[in-house]
Design a protein around this motif. Structure first.
Motif, PDB file in Angstrom:
ATOM      1  N   ILE A  87       0.844  -1.200   0.000  1.00 27.14           N
ATOM      2  CA  ILE A  87       0.000   0.000   0.000  1.00 27.14           C
ATOM      3  C   ILE A  87       0.874   1.243   0.000  1.00 27.14           C
ATOM      4  N   LEU A  88       0.479   2.229  -0.800  1.00 27.65           N
ATOM      5  CA  LEU A  88       1.019   3.582  -0.733  1.00 27.65           C
ATOM      6  C   LEU A  88      -0.153   4.477  -0.354  1.00 27.65           C
ATOM      7  N   ALA A  89      -0.044   5.140   0.794  1.00 29.99           N
ATOM      8  CA  ALA A  89      -1.120   6.004   1.286  1.00 29.99           C
ATOM      9  C   ALA A  89      -0.639   7.447   1.332  1.00 29.99           C
ATOM     10  N   PHE A  90      -1.266   8.290   0.518  1.00 31.38           N
ATOM     11  CA  PHE A  90      -0.953   9.716   0.548  1.00 31.38           C
ATOM     12  C   PHE A  90      -1.622  10.337   1.760  1.00 31.38           C
ATOM     13  N   THR A  91      -0.888  11.142   2.487  1.00 28.98           N
ATOM     14  CA  THR A  91      -1.435  11.735   3.696  1.00 28.98           C
ATOM     15  C   THR A  91      -2.061  13.103   3.440  1.00 28.98           C
ATOM     16  N   SER A  92      -2.470  13.328   2.219  1.00 30.86           N
ATOM     17  CA  SER A  92      -3.258  14.516   1.893  1.00 30.86           C
ATOM     18  C   SER A  92      -3.902  14.332   0.530  1.00 30.86           C
ATOM     19  N   LEU A  93      -5.028  14.975   0.357  1.00 25.15           N
ATOM     20  CA  LEU A  93      -5.703  14.964  -0.933  1.00 25.15           C
ATOM     21  C   LEU A  93      -4.823  15.621  -1.987  1.00 25.15           C
ATOM     22  N   ALA A  94      -4.155  16.713  -1.611  1.00 23.27           N
ATOM     23  CA  ALA A  94      -3.275  17.410  -2.562  1.00 23.27           C
ATOM     24  C   ALA A  94      -2.166  16.488  -3.050  1.00 23.27           C
ATOM     25  N   GLY A  95      -1.575  15.717  -2.152  1.00 26.01           N
ATOM     26  CA  GLY A  95      -0.513  14.790  -2.542  1.00 26.01           C
ATOM     27  C   GLY A  95      -1.026  13.709  -3.476  1.00 26.01           C
ATOM     28  N   GLY A  96      -2.156  13.109  -3.125  1.00 20.34           N
ATOM     29  CA  GLY A  96      -2.726  12.077  -3.971  1.00 20.34           C
ATOM     30  C   GLY A  96      -3.091  12.582  -5.348  1.00 20.34           C
ATOM     31  N   ARG A  97      -3.586  13.806  -5.409  1.00 27.94           N
ATOM     32  CA  ARG A  97      -3.972  14.374  -6.698  1.00 27.94           C
ATOM     33  C   ARG A  97      -2.765  14.667  -7.582  1.00 27.94           C
ATOM     34  N   ARG A  98      -1.597  14.849  -6.993  1.00 29.34           N
ATOM     35  CA  ARG A  98      -0.395  15.053  -7.812  1.00 29.34           C
ATOM     36  C   ARG A  98      -0.130  13.827  -8.672  1.00 29.34           C
ATOM     37  N   LEU A  99      -0.403  12.658  -8.129  1.00 26.91           N
ATOM     38  CA  LEU A  99      -0.191  11.414  -8.874  1.00 26.91           C
ATOM     39  C   LEU A  99      -1.421  11.021  -9.685  1.00 26.91           C
ATOM     40  N   LEU A 100      -2.596  11.170  -9.102  1.00 28.76           N
ATOM     41  CA  LEU A 100      -3.814  10.596  -9.678  1.00 28.76           C
ATOM     42  C   LEU A 100      -4.694  11.580 -10.433  1.00 28.76           C
ATOM     43  N   GLY A 101      -4.380  12.854 -10.366  1.00 28.58           N
ATOM     44  CA  GLY A 101      -5.166  13.841 -11.096  1.00 28.58           C
ATOM     45  C   GLY A 101      -6.113  14.622 -10.202  1.00 28.58           C
ATOM     46  N   PRO A 102      -6.623  15.733 -10.712  1.00 28.80           N
ATOM     47  CA  PRO A 102      -7.381  16.669  -9.893  1.00 28.80           C
ATOM     48  C   PRO A 102      -8.752  16.191  -9.434  1.00 28.80           C
ATOM     49  N   ARG A 103      -9.249  15.128 -10.005  1.00 31.61           N
ATOM     50  CA  ARG A 103     -10.581  14.639  -9.601  1.00 31.61           C
ATOM     51  C   ARG A 103     -10.523  13.523  -8.561  1.00 31.61           C
ATOM     52  N   ALA A 104      -9.327  13.098  -8.192  1.00 34.69           N
ATOM     53  CA  ALA A 104      -9.196  12.022  -7.202  1.00 34.69           C
ATOM     54  C   ALA A 104      -9.845  12.445  -5.891  1.00 34.69           C
ATOM     55  N   ALA A 145     -10.692  11.202  -1.632  1.00 34.21           N
ATOM     56  CA  ALA A 145     -10.129  10.434  -0.515  1.00 34.21           C
ATOM     57  C   ALA A 145     -10.686   9.016  -0.522  1.00 34.21           C
ATOM     58  N   GLY A 146      -9.865   8.083  -0.064  1.00 34.41           N
ATOM     59  CA  GLY A 146     -10.261   6.684   0.023  1.00 34.41           C
ATOM     60  C   GLY A 146      -9.343   5.808  -0.800  1.00 34.41           C
ATOM     61  N   LYS A 147      -9.719   4.538  -0.933  1.00 28.48           N
ATOM     62  CA  LYS A 147      -8.951   3.604  -1.745  1.00 28.48           C
ATOM     63  C   LYS A 147      -9.182   3.915  -3.214  1.00 28.48           C
ATOM     64  N   GLN A 148      -8.121   3.867  -3.990  1.00 30.88           N
ATOM     65  CA  GLN A 148      -8.171   4.222  -5.403  1.00 30.88           C
ATOM     66  C   GLN A 148      -8.257   2.979  -6.273  1.00 30.88           C
ATOM     67  N   ASP A 149      -8.800   3.146  -7.463  1.00 25.18           N
ATOM     68  CA  ASP A 149      -8.827   2.048  -8.439  1.00 25.18           C
ATOM     69  C   ASP A 149      -7.457   1.853  -9.069  1.00 25.18           C
TER      70      ASP A 149
END
Length: 156
Positions: free
Chosen positions: A93-110, A112-116
């Protein structure tokens, strides 16, 4: 499992410790949701690999709040470097500790929660930020869902 922030905050960078601000909920939340057997302090972060926990940031050469970082610190090169680090380490598991961090990898519509999406075999999560600057978006239930997923993975 690896937790990934955007960049070390000012106090974390000064102390050389992850999630060092006394009002940051990271260490308290790890314990509250059952991911650590006791409450750890930021200076104890070197013990985290023994708990099956890795710690990293997208921006490895800059510190401060996201809006204070030099241009490009969270850009494509930093994301490609993160992908390479995760590809080599291959955590479950890789867990981003912020929505902003996760969106850097997954895009602006990502959200919170488990990703596809995944990085290879590594499952991706986006968690609400434990930072005191993000109090208004705090939601421990998503951290609890992550902990349930970790338990499930340990049983397989």
């Amino acid at each position: 499992m690896v937790f990934c922030g955007t960049a070390a905050g000012r106090l974390s960078a000064l102390r050389g410790q992850y999630y060092a601000h006394p009002q940051n909920k990271f260490w308290r939340t790890l314990h509250a949701v059952g991911l650590t057997p006791r409450l750890y302090a930021p200076h104890e972060y070197p013990l985290s690999p023994g708990l099956g926990i890795g710690l990293t940031d997208i921006a490895k050469h800059a510190s401060g709040m996201d809006h204070q970082l030099p241009a490009g610190s969270l850009g494509r090169e930093a994301i490609d470097d993160l992908r390479a680090r995760i590809g080599r380490a291959r955590p479950r598991i890789l867990a981003f500790t912020s929505l902003a961090g996760g969106r850097r990898l997954l895009g602006p519509r990502a959200k919170a929660g488990k990703q596809d999406a995944t990085i290879g075999e590594t499952a991706l999560w986006i968690l609400p930020s434990p930072s005191p600057a993000a109090q208004n978006a705090w939601n421990e239930s998503i951290w609890r869902a992550l902990a349930r997923d970790v338990v499930r993975l340990r049983e397989t």
